[in-house]
Design a protein around this motif. Sequence first.
Motif, PDB file in Angstrom:
ATOM      1  N   VAL A  72      58.253  -1.332 -53.769  1.00 20.59           N
ATOM      2  CA  VAL A  72      58.723   0.047 -53.942  1.00 20.59           C
ATOM      3  C   VAL A  72      60.140   0.045 -54.501  1.00 20.59           C
ATOM      4  O   VAL A  72      60.472   0.811 -55.411  1.00 20.59           O
ATOM      5  N   GLN A  73      60.983  -0.832 -53.961  1.00 15.58           N
ATOM      6  CA  GLN A  73      62.372  -0.900 -54.410  1.00 15.58           C
ATOM      7  C   GLN A  73      62.470  -1.248 -55.889  1.00 15.58           C
ATOM      8  O   GLN A  73      63.298  -0.693 -56.626  1.00 15.58           O
ATOM      9  N   LEU A  74      61.611  -2.151 -56.346  1.00 13.72           N
ATOM     10  CA  LEU A  74      61.628  -2.577 -57.754  1.00 13.72           C
ATOM     11  C   LEU A  74      60.828  -1.638 -58.659  1.00 13.72           C
ATOM     12  O   LEU A  74      60.775  -1.861 -59.868  1.00 13.72           O
ATOM     13  N   GLU A  75      60.196  -0.624 -58.051  1.00 10.63           N
ATOM     14  CA  GLU A  75      59.417   0.368 -58.809  1.00 10.63           C
ATOM     15  C   GLU A  75      58.334  -0.315 -59.657  1.00 10.63           C
ATOM     16  O   GLU A  75      58.145  -0.018 -60.833  1.00 10.63           O
ATOM     17  N   LEU A  76      57.614  -1.230 -59.023  1.00 10.29           N
ATOM     18  CA  LEU A  76      56.615  -2.014 -59.735  1.00 10.29           C
ATOM     19  C   LEU A  76      55.207  -1.420 -59.674  1.00 10.29           C
ATOM     20  O   LEU A  76      54.286  -1.958 -60.292  1.00 10.29           O
ATOM     21  N   LEU A  77      55.038  -0.320 -58.947  1.00 11.67           N
ATOM     22  CA  LEU A  77      53.692   0.189 -58.725  1.00 11.67           C
ATOM     23  C   LEU A  77      53.317   1.324 -59.668  1.00 11.67           C
ATOM     24  O   LEU A  77      54.170   2.084 -60.125  1.00 11.67           O
ATOM     25  N   ARG A  78      52.042   1.385 -59.951  1.00  5.36           N
ATOM     26  CA  ARG A  78      51.488   2.510 -60.708  1.00  5.36           C
ATOM     27  C   ARG A  78      50.208   2.966 -60.032  1.00  5.36           C
ATOM     28  O   ARG A  78      49.580   2.223 -59.274  1.00  5.36           O
ATOM     29  N   SER A  79      49.803   4.195 -60.319  1.00 10.18           N
ATOM     30  CA  SER A  79      48.576   4.716 -59.731  1.00 10.18           C
ATOM     31  C   SER A  79      47.366   3.973 -60.286  1.00 10.18           C
ATOM     32  O   SER A  79      47.330   3.596 -61.456  1.00 10.18           O
ATOM     33  N   GLY A  80      46.394   3.751 -59.443  1.00 13.24           N
ATOM     34  CA  GLY A  80      45.160   3.109 -59.863  1.00 13.24           C
ATOM     35  C   GLY A  80      43.979   4.026 -59.595  1.00 13.24           C
ATOM     36  O   GLY A  80      44.013   4.867 -58.702  1.00 13.24           O
ATOM     37  N   GLU A  81      42.926   3.853 -60.374  1.00 11.82           N
ATOM     38  CA  GLU A  81      41.731   4.663 -60.204  1.00 11.82           C
ATOM     39  C   GLU A  81      40.540   3.927 -60.796  1.00 11.82           C
ATOM     40  O   GLU A  81      40.634   3.302 -61.850  1.00 11.82           O
ATOM     41  N   VAL A  82      39.431   3.989 -60.083  1.00  8.84           N
ATOM     42  CA  VAL A  82      38.158   3.470 -60.585  1.00  8.84           C
ATOM     43  C   VAL A  82      37.197   4.637 -60.584  1.00  8.84           C
ATOM     44  O   VAL A  82      36.830   5.167 -59.529  1.00  8.84           O
ATOM     45  N   LYS A  83      36.775   5.064 -61.754  1.00 11.75           N
ATOM     46  CA  LYS A  83      35.946   6.252 -61.857  1.00 11.75           C
ATOM     47  C   LYS A  83      34.905   6.047 -62.944  1.00 11.75           C
ATOM     48  O   LYS A  83      35.216   5.569 -64.032  1.00 11.75           O
ATOM     49  N   GLY A  84      33.689   6.377 -62.633  1.00  6.67           N
ATOM     50  CA  GLY A  84      32.648   6.229 -63.649  1.00  6.67           C
ATOM     51  C   GLY A  84      31.266   6.302 -63.042  1.00  6.67           C
ATOM     52  O   GLY A  84      31.072   6.743 -61.911  1.00  6.67           O
ATOM     53  N   ARG A  85      30.273   5.843 -63.813  1.00  7.81           N
ATOM     54  CA  ARG A  85      28.875   5.855 -63.384  1.00  7.81           C
ATOM     55  C   ARG A  85      28.299   4.466 -63.556  1.00  7.81           C
ATOM     56  O   ARG A  85      28.431   3.855 -64.610  1.00  7.81           O
ATOM     57  N   LEU A  86      27.662   3.965 -62.503  1.00  6.89           N
ATOM     58  CA  LEU A  86      27.075   2.637 -62.541  1.00  6.89           C
ATOM     59  C   LEU A  86      25.770   2.647 -63.329  1.00  6.89           C
ATOM     60  O   LEU A  86      25.241   3.701 -63.679  1.00  6.89           O
ATOM     61  N   ASP A  87      25.240   1.434 -63.562  1.00  4.45           N
ATOM     62  CA  ASP A  87      24.026   1.304 -64.360  1.00  4.45           C
ATOM     63  C   ASP A  87      22.842   2.036 -63.753  1.00  4.45           C
ATOM     64  O   ASP A  87      21.917   2.438 -64.465  1.00  4.45           O
ATOM     65  N   ASN A  88      22.834   2.200 -62.435  1.00  4.48           N
ATOM     66  CA  ASN A  88      21.718   2.874 -61.781  1.00  4.48           C
ATOM     67  C   ASN A  88      21.938   4.374 -61.653  1.00  4.48           C
ATOM     68  O   ASN A  88      21.198   5.057 -60.948  1.00  4.48           O
ATOM     69  N   GLY A  89      22.978   4.893 -62.298  1.00  2.00           N
ATOM     70  CA  GLY A  89      23.260   6.321 -62.275  1.00  2.00           C
ATOM     71  C   GLY A  89      24.136   6.764 -61.131  1.00  2.00           C
ATOM     72  O   GLY A  89      24.444   7.960 -61.011  1.00  2.00           O
ATOM     73  N   MET A  90      24.574   5.842 -60.290  1.00  2.00           N
ATOM     74  CA  MET A  90      25.411   6.193 -59.155  1.00  2.00           C
ATOM     75  C   MET A  90      26.848   6.456 -59.604  1.00  2.00           C
ATOM     76  O   MET A  90      27.428   5.661 -60.335  1.00  2.00           O
ATOM     77  N   ASP A  91      27.411   7.579 -59.186  1.00  2.00           N
ATOM     78  CA  ASP A  91      28.799   7.899 -59.505  1.00  2.00           C
ATOM     79  C   ASP A  91      29.731   7.195 -58.517  1.00  2.00           C
ATOM     80  O   ASP A  91      29.455   7.133 -57.316  1.00  2.00           O
ATOM     81  N   VAL A  92      30.828   6.654 -59.036  1.00  2.00           N
ATOM     82  CA  VAL A  92      31.839   6.030 -58.181  1.00  2.00           C
ATOM     83  C   VAL A  92      33.189   6.650 -58.510  1.00  2.00           C
ATOM     84  O   VAL A  92      33.459   7.035 -59.645  1.00  2.00           O
ATOM     85  N   ASN A  93      34.016   6.752 -57.483  1.00  2.00           N
ATOM     86  CA  ASN A  93      35.341   7.330 -57.681  1.00  2.00           C
ATOM     87  C   ASN A  93      36.265   6.823 -56.582  1.00  2.00           C
ATOM     88  O   ASN A  93      36.250   7.325 -55.463  1.00  2.00           O
ATOM     89  N   ALA A  94      37.022   5.795 -56.894  1.00  2.00           N
ATOM     90  CA  ALA A  94      38.010   5.259 -55.962  1.00  2.00           C
ATOM     91  C   ALA A  94      39.386   5.590 -56.523  1.00  2.00           C
ATOM     92  O   ALA A  94      39.776   5.083 -57.570  1.00  2.00           O
ATOM     93  N   ALA A  95      40.099   6.456 -55.852  1.00  2.00           N
ATOM     94  CA  ALA A  95      41.412   6.889 -56.330  1.00  2.00           C
ATOM     95  C   ALA A  95      42.368   6.950 -55.150  1.00  2.00           C
ATOM     96  O   ALA A  95      42.004   6.667 -54.017  1.00  2.00           O
ATOM     97  N   GLY A  96      43.629   7.315 -55.446  1.00  2.00           N
ATOM     98  CA  GLY A  96      44.614   7.455 -54.387  1.00  2.00           C
ATOM     99  C   GLY A  96      45.274   6.160 -53.974  1.00  2.00           C
ATOM    100  O   GLY A  96      45.944   6.104 -52.947  1.00  2.00           O
ATOM    101  N   PHE A  97      45.068   5.099 -54.767  1.00  2.67           N
ATOM    102  CA  PHE A  97      45.716   3.829 -54.433  1.00  2.67           C
ATOM    103  C   PHE A  97      46.683   3.434 -55.536  1.00  2.67           C
ATOM    104  O   PHE A  97      46.741   4.042 -56.603  1.00  2.67           O
ATOM    105  N   PHE A  98      47.467   2.396 -55.254  1.00  5.24           N
ATOM    106  CA  PHE A  98      48.445   1.894 -56.213  1.00  5.24           C
ATOM    107  C   PHE A  98      48.188   0.418 -56.482  1.00  5.24           C
ATOM    108  O   PHE A  98      47.595  -0.289 -55.660  1.00  5.24           O
ATOM    109  N   MET A  99      48.640  -0.036 -57.630  1.00  4.46           N
ATOM    110  CA  MET A  99      48.580  -1.442 -57.982  1.00  4.46           C
ATOM    111  C   MET A  99      49.831  -1.807 -58.754  1.00  4.46           C
ATOM    112  O   MET A  99      50.545  -0.928 -59.259  1.00  4.46           O
ATOM    113  N   VAL A 100      50.113  -3.086 -58.836  1.00  8.88           N
ATOM    114  CA  VAL A 100      51.302  -3.535 -59.558  1.00  8.88           C
ATOM    115  C   VAL A 100      51.096  -3.340 -61.051  1.00  8.88           C
ATOM    116  O   VAL A 100      50.041  -3.679 -61.600  1.00  8.88           O
ATOM    117  N   ASP A 101      52.103  -2.790 -61.705  1.00  2.00           N
ATOM    118  CA  ASP A 101      52.085  -2.585 -63.154  1.00  2.00           C
ATOM    119  C   ASP A 101      52.550  -3.886 -63.820  1.00  2.00           C
ATOM    120  O   ASP A 101      53.704  -4.294 -63.683  1.00  2.00           O
TER     121      ASP A 101
END
Length: 244
Positions: A170-199
């Motif tokens: 946090v101090q080094l401001e290395l984080l950015r928002s992350g998101e995994v959003k889309g539709r899988l091969d079987n038609g299932m919708d996925v949406n993982a948001a609200g997390f951070f990852m290192v930029d």
Amino acid sequence: MTDPQLYRQLTLLDRDRHAPLRITPVQDWRFVRGLNAVSVTVAEFLDVAREYPIAFVPVEHGADGQPQITPVALLSLRANDNAYVGPDGGWTARYLPAFLRRYPFTYVRNDVDGLSVALDDGWAGYSTTEGERLFDDAGQPSDYLQAMVQLLDRFEEDSVRTRALCARLVQLELLRSGEVKGRLDNGMDVNAAGFFMVDEAKLQALPDEVVLELHRSGALALIHAHLLSMGQVQAVADRLIQRG
């Protein structure tokens, strides 16, 4: 740290009340099939990164008003879902995070000496005839209970190191928002948001002296383990597809 989806009826460990109890390690994890992330510590990053994506999620602000984050292993790409619990309740990954391994025990804060051992009275896995005893005939903690307390101690110690890493990110401001959003091969919708990852771009732009400091402290290796772990997102998606 506890989770209401996991610990539902916490009570302090009591030598008299819990003396008759025996415990068998959890085999059926269906009671956490709605848990889509679990806290991990820096001591686990290498093991976790081999099977789970490691992300950072926001928690409450610290006493200094600065935002705080904590690392988690993503267990699914959907809310209220766990891709690692099999149909029979078995855990389907080779590595089980320490947050779950310590169950049904945990530490709770007290006003006397800091921490007290507690356990989840809401768990259905207790017995008076099978499993490991909590106390011996003399009323002393059994070898099993002592081993679990040692696990709790290591988890607390590792949590201190984990908070230090998170504060540095946090101090080094290395984080950015992350998101995994889309539709899988079987038609299932996925949406993982609200997390951070290192930029990675911000990481590469750090001054040499800061990179050296991160390297010598061991933080740089942990950051790389986190970045590599994001390659497990597809593995989680594959689990969802296989489960249908």
